[in-house]
Design an enzyme around this catalytic site. Sequence first.
Site, PDB file in Angstrom:
ATOM      1  N   ASP A   1      -1.102  -1.330  -3.626  1.00 39.06           N
ATOM      2  CA  ASP A   1      -2.663  -1.788  -2.982  1.00 39.06           C
ATOM      3  C   ASP A   1      -2.926  -0.264  -3.190  1.00 39.06           C
ATOM      4  O   ASP A   1      -2.649   0.803  -3.237  1.00 39.06           O
ATOM      5  CB  ASP A   1      -2.621  -2.436  -1.796  1.00 39.06           C
ATOM      6  CG  ASP A   1      -4.001  -2.236  -0.839  1.00 39.06           C
ATOM      7  OD1 ASP A   1      -4.706  -2.725  -1.549  1.00 39.06           O
ATOM      8  OD2 ASP A   1      -3.999  -2.169  -0.046  1.00 39.06           O
ATOM      9  N   HIS A   2      -4.453   0.297  -2.460  1.00 41.04           N
ATOM     10  CA  HIS A   2      -4.669   1.820  -2.707  1.00 41.04           C
ATOM     11  C   HIS A   2      -4.432   2.740  -2.520  1.00 41.04           C
ATOM     12  O   HIS A   2      -3.181   3.699  -2.060  1.00 41.04           O
ATOM     13  CB  HIS A   2      -5.455   1.673  -1.606  1.00 41.04           C
ATOM     14  CG  HIS A   2      -6.678   0.507  -1.145  1.00 41.04           C
ATOM     15  ND1 HIS A   2      -7.890   0.438  -1.365  1.00 41.04           N
ATOM     16  CD2 HIS A   2      -6.911  -0.394  -0.508  1.00 41.04           C
ATOM     17  CE1 HIS A   2      -8.891  -0.501  -1.047  1.00 41.04           C
ATOM     18  NE2 HIS A   2      -8.204  -0.638  -0.822  1.00 41.04           N
TER      19      HIS A   2
ATOM     20  N   GLU B   1     -10.966   0.631  -8.540  1.00 41.74           N
ATOM     21  CA  GLU B   1     -11.951   0.611  -7.236  1.00 41.74           C
ATOM     22  C   GLU B   1     -13.237   1.804  -7.494  1.00 41.74           C
ATOM     23  O   GLU B   1     -13.218   2.887  -7.834  1.00 41.74           O
ATOM     24  CB  GLU B   1     -11.598   0.553  -5.920  1.00 41.74           C
ATOM     25  CG  GLU B   1     -12.544   0.183  -4.856  1.00 41.74           C
ATOM     26  CD  GLU B   1     -12.050   0.834  -3.353  1.00 41.74           C
ATOM     27  OE1 GLU B   1     -13.100   0.344  -2.515  1.00 41.74           O
ATOM     28  OE2 GLU B   1     -11.307   0.564  -3.520  1.00 41.74           O
TER      29      GLU B   1
ATOM     30  N   ASP C   1      -5.156  -7.836   4.902  1.00 39.81           N
ATOM     31  CA  ASP C   1      -3.879  -7.110   5.797  1.00 39.81           C
ATOM     32  C   ASP C   1      -4.136  -6.914   6.902  1.00 39.81           C
ATOM     33  O   ASP C   1      -3.152  -7.232   8.403  1.00 39.81           O
ATOM     34  CB  ASP C   1      -3.948  -5.561   5.348  1.00 39.81           C
ATOM     35  CG  ASP C   1      -3.126  -4.866   5.753  1.00 39.81           C
ATOM     36  OD1 ASP C   1      -2.027  -5.335   6.011  1.00 39.81           O
ATOM     37  OD2 ASP C   1      -3.001  -3.504   6.179  1.00 39.81           O
ATOM     38  N   THR C   2      -5.233  -6.871   7.540  1.00 36.56           N
ATOM     39  CA  THR C   2      -5.566  -6.891   9.381  1.00 36.56           C
ATOM     40  C   THR C   2      -5.596  -8.013   9.827  1.00 36.56           C
ATOM     41  O   THR C   2      -4.249  -8.218  10.895  1.00 36.56           O
ATOM     42  CB  THR C   2      -7.083  -6.151   9.663  1.00 36.56           C
ATOM     43  OG1 THR C   2      -7.505  -5.391   8.878  1.00 36.56           O
ATOM     44  CG2 THR C   2      -7.554  -6.692  10.993  1.00 36.56           C
TER      45      THR C   2
ATOM     46  N   HIS D   1     -13.080  -2.240   5.337  1.00 37.72           N
ATOM     47  CA  HIS D   1     -12.089  -2.558   6.146  1.00 37.72           C
ATOM     48  C   HIS D   1     -11.824  -2.856   6.690  1.00 37.72           C
ATOM     49  O   HIS D   1     -12.766  -1.924   7.870  1.00 37.72           O
ATOM     50  CB  HIS D   1     -11.080  -1.751   5.203  1.00 37.72           C
ATOM     51  CG  HIS D   1     -10.299  -1.434   4.141  1.00 37.72           C
ATOM     52  ND1 HIS D   1     -10.721  -0.053   3.164  1.00 37.72           N
ATOM     53  CD2 HIS D   1     -10.185  -2.125   3.167  1.00 37.72           C
ATOM     54  CE1 HIS D   1     -10.035  -0.823   1.443  1.00 37.72           C
ATOM     55  NE2 HIS D   1      -9.831  -2.090   1.495  1.00 37.72           N
TER      56      HIS D   1
ATOM     57  N   SER E   1       1.079  -0.775   0.030  1.00 39.20           N
ATOM     58  CA  SER E   1      -0.084   0.211   0.122  1.00 39.20           C
ATOM     59  C   SER E   1       0.897   1.155  -0.008  1.00 39.20           C
ATOM     60  O   SER E   1       2.032   0.815   0.287  1.00 39.20           O
ATOM     61  CB  SER E   1      -1.003   0.065   1.674  1.00 39.20           C
ATOM     62  OG  SER E   1       0.115   0.596   2.780  1.00 39.20           O
TER      63      SER E   1
ATOM     64  N   ASN F   1      -7.969  -9.570  -0.536  1.00 40.25           N
ATOM     65  CA  ASN F   1      -7.047  -8.889   0.049  1.00 40.25           C
ATOM     66  C   ASN F   1      -6.712  -9.291   1.732  1.00 40.25           C
ATOM     67  O   ASN F   1      -7.936  -9.424   2.178  1.00 40.25           O
ATOM     68  CB  ASN F   1      -7.055  -7.389   0.270  1.00 40.25           C
ATOM     69  CG  ASN F   1      -6.954  -6.698  -1.021  1.00 40.25           C
ATOM     70  OD1 ASN F   1      -6.772  -7.503  -2.714  1.00 40.25           O
ATOM     71  ND2 ASN F   1      -7.021  -5.499  -1.385  1.00 40.25           N
TER      72      ASN F   1
ATOM     73  N   HIS G   1     -12.677  -7.034  -1.244  1.00 41.00           N
ATOM     74  CA  HIS G   1     -11.583  -6.024  -0.494  1.00 41.00           C
ATOM     75  C   HIS G   1     -12.719  -6.267   0.449  1.00 41.00           C
ATOM     76  O   HIS G   1     -13.274  -6.242   0.735  1.00 41.00           O
ATOM     77  CB  HIS G   1     -11.514  -5.011  -0.330  1.00 41.00           C
ATOM     78  CG  HIS G   1     -10.707  -4.086  -1.724  1.00 41.00           C
ATOM     79  ND1 HIS G   1      -9.602  -3.206  -1.754  1.00 41.00           N
ATOM     80  CD2 HIS G   1     -10.998  -4.706  -3.168  1.00 41.00           C
ATOM     81  CE1 HIS G   1      -9.100  -3.035  -2.450  1.00 41.00           C
ATOM     82  NE2 HIS G   1      -9.824  -3.736  -3.698  1.00 41.00           N
TER      83      HIS G   1
ATOM     84  N   GLU H   1      -8.279   2.866   4.902  1.00 50.11           N
ATOM     85  CA  GLU H   1      -7.540   2.293   4.926  1.00 50.11           C
ATOM     86  C   GLU H   1      -6.655   3.039   4.590  1.00 50.11           C
ATOM     87  O   GLU H   1      -6.086   3.992   3.123  1.00 50.11           O
ATOM     88  CB  GLU H   1      -7.646   1.060   3.122  1.00 50.11           C
ATOM     89  CG  GLU H   1      -6.862   0.945   2.432  1.00 50.11           C
ATOM     90  CD  GLU H   1      -5.920  -0.327   3.205  1.00 50.11           C
ATOM     91  OE1 GLU H   1      -5.219  -1.328   2.695  1.00 50.11           O
ATOM     92  OE2 GLU H   1      -6.545  -0.835   4.546  1.00 50.11           O
TER      93      GLU H   1
END
Length: 343
Positions: free
Chosen positions: A95-96, A161, A276-277, A212, A53, A274, A252, A169
């Site tokens: 990412d984003h 997106e 991540d968390t 997210h 990211s 995705n 996402h 995020e």
Amino acid sequence: MPIATPEVYAEMLDRAKAGKFAYPAINVTSTQTLHAALRGFAEAESDGIVQISTGGAEFLGGQYNKDMVTGAVALAEFAHIVAAKYGISVALHTDHCPKDKLDGYVRPLLDISAERVAKGQNPLFQSHMWDGSAETLADNLAIGQELLAKAAAAKIILEVEITPTGGEEDGVTHEINDELYTTVDDALRTAEALGLGEKGRYLLAASFGNVHGVYKPGNVVLRPELLKDLQEGVAAKYGKTAGSQPFDFVFHGGSGSTEQEITTALENGVVKMNLDTDTQYAFTRPIVDHVFRNYDGVLKVDGEVGNKKVYDPRSWGKSAEAGMAKRVTEACANLRSTGTRLK
């Protein structure tokens, strides 16, 4: 090639779509979390996607100047070397990236890959994400057209997106409300602007209630069946056969999703999800356990000298890598990618 060539990446996505499975896309922020992701994929015998990211790239660039491009390039180059030891194919993705960071992140990275391709090399990254969800759909798609053309020229896949994902995020925040559901009209406008592959391949992050961050099942209303409506609406407009799926979807905000929600998403064309968390927690949890169990060793308590063996970063780092790798293998199982590697 351990880092997927453009052709291999396309084959990975095609196989996922046909086989109704998806690749976990794991956010990394260090060489250690990169190794954890690669290890998890290898242990699951799954190919996969590693992504960085804007915040992750800034962190990788070092706190002295926090340069996103430097951080992303450095980890990508590192990945091109170490991934060879894992026996899987991995795609590198960013990412984003919102509008205000395009000039400092995605556009320079596209230029770097274009230069590599001009020399007969493969692109540095295999895909980049444009997150225009904070813009109007018209502006979002206009920028998407520009970036898709540049990406296609550099043999790169673009991810877009088109409507918001809730939560936060890397500084991009959206409320949790009814706007978190992409409509068929949104999908039709996307197909009209970006095409269905003839202008360059892209992945589509459509919204079906995604959020997210951390949440418990039931706190957010996910409607993955909505993806079927989007596929069918666009297929009908463009004369595709019944049951065809024009879009390659991205899931996402998947933390806390139920098995049924994930299964429905896979059946409706999701090829990338995705994480991540959950992987952040899986990496940090063993470190906390190590510190609690070795409190008087990691700290020089009451004038003592501590215990070098337990405050050595390698002692807790190995456990952190193993914890995150285990979570990646679980993701592969949930997304049905276990045992599907190309090699």
